[in-house]
Design an enzyme around this catalytic site. Structure first.
Site, mmCIF file in Angstrom:
data_model
loop_
_atom_site.group_PDB
_atom_site.id
_atom_site.type_symbol
_atom_site.label_atom_id
_atom_site.label_comp_id
_atom_site.label_asym_id
_atom_site.label_seq_id
_atom_site.Cartn_x
_atom_site.Cartn_y
_atom_site.Cartn_z
ATOM 1 N N CYS A 79 0.838 -1.201 0.000
ATOM 2 C CA CYS A 79 0.000 0.000 0.000
ATOM 3 C C CYS A 79 0.878 1.258 0.000
ATOM 4 C CB CYS A 79 -0.994 -0.052 1.157
ATOM 5 S SG CYS A 79 -2.391 1.076 0.978
ATOM 6 N N HIS A 166 -3.534 -5.483 0.255
ATOM 7 C CA HIS A 166 -3.067 -5.953 1.564
ATOM 8 C C HIS A 166 -3.050 -7.485 1.635
ATOM 9 C CE1 HIS A 166 -2.847 -2.063 3.591
ATOM 10 N NE2 HIS A 166 -3.818 -1.721 2.763
ATOM 11 N N GLU A 168 -1.773 -9.221 3.860
ATOM 12 C CA GLU A 168 -1.770 -9.641 5.260
ATOM 13 C C GLU A 168 -3.157 -9.813 5.860
ATOM 14 O OE1 GLU A 168 -1.703 -5.105 5.457
ATOM 15 O OE2 GLU A 168 -1.019 -6.652 4.085
#
EC number: 6.3.5.2
Length: 189
Positions: A79, A166, A168
């Site tokens: 990001c 993202h 994660e």
């Protein structure tokens, strides 16, 4: 693969601790460091790789520009970290067509090391208002979406990668696979 040491650079993003946890859950040695940590302190840790987290604004990116230009280890920008890599190498960032927090579909243009086995399409979670608008000279365009043309990129000669989404967060499909691909790059470097 051996256990690697991966430092997560905190850019004050809401998901920084999720990056740390995802890396730890994949059996890597990891810790979060402030984005103003001097380069010599980072090198003293002898990391195998750096992950630049997302964050709310580029003005709070600390020393990330220096890290991507001066530290010779694999780097993954997520990001804002992705955007910082682009800016550090002469790319341009601007406000995106659509901001916000949503599930999107990514089209893999070139698998490369980081996106190996993830395409041709991936459902991911995005949370951003800004995006890379112009790739730095020589950078390789790896992925796109309907709302963001430059979803992923890599440096032409160094193991430096950026993704706008993202990996994660649990909503991202194949996020662990992307991180594992990055760890394999770190392991070979």
């Amino acid at each position: 693969m051996r256990e690697l040491k991966i430092l997560v650079v905190n850019n004050y993003g809401q998901f920084c601790h999720l990056i740390h946890r995802a890396v730890r859950d994949l059996d890597m040695d990891t810790k979060i460091i402030p984005n103003v940590t001097p380069i010599e302190d980072i090198l003293a840790e002898e990391p195998d790789g750096l992950i630049l987290s997302g964050g709310p604004e580029m003005e709070r990116a600390g020393l990330c520009f220096d890290y991507v230009r001066e530290i010779d280890i694999p780097i993954l920008g997520i990001c804002l970290g992705h955007q910082a890599i682009a800016l550090a190498y002469g790319g341009h960032v601007h406000s995106g067509k659509k901001g916000g927090y949503a599930e999107i579909e990514i089209e893999v243009i070139e698998e490369d090391d980081i996106l190996r086995g993830l395409g041709p399409k991936i459902t991911v979670w995005a949370s951003h208002a800004d995006e890379v608008a112009i790739l730095p000279e020589g950078f390789i365009h790896l992925a796109r979406s309907d709302i963001c043309e430059i979803e992923a990129m890599r440096h032409p000669t160094k193991p430096i990668y950026g993704v706008q989404w993202h990996p994660e967060v649990s909503h991202t499909k194949k996020g662990d696979e992307l991180l594992t691909n990055f760890f394999e790059v770190c392991d070979r470097y």
